[in-house]
Scaffold this active site. Structure first.
Site, short mmCIF file in Angstrom:
data_model
loop_
_atom_site.label_atom_id
_atom_site.label_comp_id
_atom_site.label_asym_id
_atom_site.label_seq_id
_atom_site.Cartn_x
_atom_site.Cartn_y
_atom_site.Cartn_z
N ASP A 295 -14.07 30.84 3.21
CA ASP A 295 -14.57 29.65 3.05
C ASP A 295 -14.33 28.94 2.11
O ASP A 295 -13.81 29.60 0.99
CB ASP A 295 -16.35 29.81 3.64
CG ASP A 295 -16.63 28.35 4.23
OD1 ASP A 295 -15.87 27.40 3.90
OD2 ASP A 295 -17.81 28.45 4.68
C1 BGC Z 1 -18.00 24.93 5.15
C2 BGC Z 1 -16.96 25.51 6.27
C3 BGC Z 1 -15.91 24.39 6.33
C4 BGC Z 1 -15.20 24.34 5.03
C5 BGC Z 1 -13.95 23.38 4.93
C6 BGC Z 1 -17.36 24.53 3.65
O1 BGC Z 1 -18.10 24.15 2.88
O2 BGC Z 1 -18.78 25.97 4.99
O3 BGC Z 1 -17.64 25.39 7.58
O4 BGC Z 1 -15.00 24.50 7.30
O5 BGC Z 1 -15.88 23.78 4.11
O6 BGC Z 1 -14.11 22.04 5.22
#
Ligand code: BGC
Length: 754
Positions: A295
């Protein structure tokens, strides 16, 4: 032959084989024969790569959005050109993504195409209800179509990978991200998880209108202590396997080709550095053959988590735990080269991670044609097409949950019967942006049908007046008088209150779940006029509103329903659509009850009002305000007692459960018939109820339909203390009904032997 030419030479061959492999292993993203059959071709690409280029494939960087459109940091563009970045996210539109793909394919040494990822959570340009809202449709075919249409629009915008579905179970509405998930129940959430994966990936990943799915967040992200986002998750492995694991597993079984690690620590180790989670459980036990992506900056975050001292050890720990791709930290490409040279990371593990990523690129058909997702004609014809806009309306209608519809002076308020004058009031009544909901991807709020506009369209014979009344947070009451005046001069008031779209989503946890500002005060004031008032709760989480509920006659959970929100709500209020949604999550009476869910354990001292030493609160009852599975419509369904095909079954038998449901109401209606079980005695404690099936039935007014469920031993299994997945002989209860609370029951026995 130049290296780039060699790739070009290999690519069409690989793609051909890949196509066959994908078709034959349709829907399977796991390490099955499909992947083995083209492993050789992937390896031939791998053989051409330097270590640095390999690490580039393990690297994902973001693009940004400027007033002029998507833009990229110059150094990232350089990294693509140098083969040190193989994947980009947040970049979309065909023209822009083509320009980046050209750099990767034409200007990097090997020309390996880029993956383009994006969060397509509830639609891409045409926005559907937020996932928790849509989960309340309990309609997996509809949800699969939403994922399909979202993927079509996103793929037409030049994307080939989405960071969806989020399948984290959550029982805590304080957590702002419950909106992205499918509620509290493992069974319902699993059926929805697989529907979303199948809709996103379609029959064939190489189809240019599909995306690679990414199941997230692995694992347990929806259970942070105290509901605070990113917080520690602390639970037994038994509980994890029983409640939290099923939707991830269902999504993998449906063929999801990528998985995202979670921000939280679990079992004492951050998910990104958790070898038990990413390798032992995910890749070995569950046989996941795709790749695991971090993530956002998740690799870097193991330093503040306190399991790595510096960027170097963060890279080693997370990579060795089983993480394949770094998102945004840039640590893998920066640190893993030295780690390999010093023997802290094995070259064969780097190769395996690259192989997993390249295989997804092959499956997407990118080696065959890196520009296959980059077609402006498609972009223009698919986005906002009439078919997708119509689907947005259907999905929005089916997500609405009518919680309450009581008579006022002898007559139910809903559906509205030819009102002469309607007052449409509240901060969400003439509001486009907030109706899109959080995480609305590339959605354009200018396309949103507001409630006010929807009411004008669907009540052409009524005079419709609007007053905002109040805002979300402010304590300004200066709009109250106008709102009261309009209500008094109308036959009915529709009050749209709740949350704005920034009050839910990532980093949007709340400790108080009441209506913010003076919204509740406004609602009570309007109700006190004595005029019929319809309360529309438009939020993305379960709010607490017990006092308001006590005074209100009609209450609907109308969520943030996306592009066609206003049309959908107006159709339901008009009775053009008989509401059919059922809660996918329990509504608490107050925050102190949280986490509250229907499938709780009995305890050794179950509630007994005659005995004070039983499990209870002194200041609130145990029961929620509205239970899981609740939702009414303009019909009235009566259930017969369930009849069973036998009073006992063996481990090999199938039990048939029948019930008759009669529509005693005035309107034809759609009912979601729910089946629950309870294992009365087992070697570990079991929930008082567990959903094991549901059926959608349409029942004309005055008619009865017979509904049948089949249960096998698979439905009776659970994890025992040794973490074996088994069914134990003994007595079970069966419940069939209209919600988790309103059921009729019967009993049977599971016996050993055949
Ligand atoms: C979130 C994810 C997301 C990623 C990319 C993160 O802050 O937890 O769910 O896919 O950002 O945008």
């Amino acid at each position: 032959m130049r290296l780039k030419d060699q790739i070009e030479h290999i690519a069409p061959v690989v793609a051909g084989i890949l196509m066959m492999a994908t078709l034959s292993s349709c829907g399977s993203g796991r390490s099955s024969g499909g992947e083995n059959s083209f492993r050789e071709k992937t390896d031939s690409v791998l053989a051409l790569m330097t270590l640095e280029e390999k690490l580039g494939q393990l690297t994902l960087y973001t693009s940004y959005w400027d007033v002029t459109g998507p833009v990229m940091r110059d150094d990232y563009v350089e990294e693509i050109r140098a083969g040190r970045c193989g994947n980009i996210f947040n970049a979309h539109t065909v023209t822009y993504n083509r320009s980046l793909q050209e750099i990767a394919v034409e200007e990097s040494r090997l020309g390996i195409p880029l993956l383009f990822g994006y969060d397509v959570i509830h639609g891409h340009k045409t926005i559907f209800p937020t996932p928790l809202a849509e989960a309340c449709s309990w309609d997996t075919a509809l949800i699969k179509r939403s994922a399909r249409y979202g993927a079509m629009e996103a793929a037409a915008s030049g994307l080939n990978w989405t960071f969806a579905p989020m399948v984290d179970i959550s029982r805590d509405p304080r957590w702002g991200r419950i909106t992205e998930g499918n509620g509290e129940d493992p069974y319902l959430a699993s059926r929805i998880a697989e529907a979303r994966v199948m809709g996103t990936q379609g029959e064939d990943l190489a189809d240019p209108l599909t995306l690679a799915a990414c199941v997230k967040h692995f694992a347990g992200y929806g259970a942070p202590v105290a509901g605070r986002d990113y917080n520690t998750v602390d639970m037994s492995e038994l509980h994890f396997r029983q409640v939290y694991l099923p939707p991830y597993k269902a999504a993998l079984d449906a063929g999801a080709v990528t998985v995202m690690a979670a921000f939280n620590d679990i079992f004492g180790v951050p998910s990104h550095a958790n070898k038990f989670l990413l390798t032992n459980l995910l890749k070995e036990e569950l046989g996941f053959g795709g790749f695991v992506v971090a993530d956002y900056s998740g690799v870097e975050q193991v330093i503040p988590h306190g399991v790595a001292e510096n960027r170097r050890s963060a890279a080693e720990i997370t990579f060795n735990a089983g993480l394949d791709m770094d998102m945004q930290s840039g640590i893998f490409v920066e640190q893993l080269g030295a780690a390999v040279k010093e023997g802290a990371v094995k070259m064969e593990d780097i190769d395996e991670a690259v192989r997993r990523i390249l295989q997804v690129k092959f499956r997407l058909g990118l080696f065959d044609d890196p520009y296959r997702y980059l077609d402006t004609t498609r972009e223009n014809s698919i986005i906002y097409s009439a078919e997708i806009m119509e689907h947005a309306l259907e999905s929005a209608r089916k997500s609405i949950v009518l919680l309450k519809n009581e008579p006022l002076r002898g007559r139910k308020i809903l559906p509205l019967k030819n009102p002469g004058r309607i007052a449409v009031i509240g901060p969400l009544a003439d509001n486009q942006l907030d109706l899109l909901g959080s995480w609305h991807a590339a959605g354009d709020h200018n396309k949103v049908v507001t409630l006010l506009r929807g009411m004008k369209t669907h009540f052409p014979g009524s005079e419709i007046n609007y007053a905002k009344g109040c805002d979300f947070y402010s304590t300004d009451r200066s709009g109250f008088d106008e709102a009261v005046r309009l209500t008094q001069n109308s036959d009915v008031a529709i009050l749209a209150i709740g949350e704005n779209q920034a009050q839910s989503g990532e980093a949007a946890s709340r400790s108080d779940l009441g209506l913010t500002g003076v919204q509740e005060e406004l609602a009570q004031l309007l109700i006190s006029t004595g005029k019929p008032v319809v309360i529309l709760l438009m939020a993305e989480r379960m709010l607490t509103f017990e006092k308001l509920d006590n005074n209100a006659q009609a209450v609907l959970n109308a969520w943030h329903l996306g592009t066609r929100a206003g049309d959908a709500i107006a159709q339901v209020l008009a009775g053009d659509y008989n509401p059919s949604g059922k809660l996918a999550m329990t509504i608490p009476r107050n925050v102190g009850q949280v986490p509250i869910f229907y499938n709780y354990k009995n305890t050794g001292r179950p509630l007994d009002p005659q005995n004070m030493y039983t499990t209870k609160y002194l200041d609130v009852e145990n029961a929620p305000l509205y239970p899981f599975g609740h939702g009414i419509g303009y019909s009235a369904f009566e259930y017969s007692n369930p009849t069973l095909s036998d009073t006992s079954i063996s481990m090999k038998d199938t039990l048939r459960v029948n019930t008759r449901v009669t529509n005693e109401g005035p309107a034809d209606g759609h009912e979601i018939v729910q089946l629950y079980i309870r294992d009365l005695t087992a070697s570990v404690t079991r929930p008082v109820k567990e959903l094991k099936g549901f059926r959608h039935v349409f029942i004309p007014a005055g008619k009865t339909v017979k509904v049948e469920f089949m249960l096998t031993v698979e439905d009776l299994k659970f994890y025992n203390q040794e973490l074996e997945y088994i069914a134990e002989p003994g007595a079970f209860k069966i419940f069939v009904g209209t919600s988790s609370e309103k059921t009729r029951e019967s009993e049977f026995k599971l016996i050993q032997g055949t």
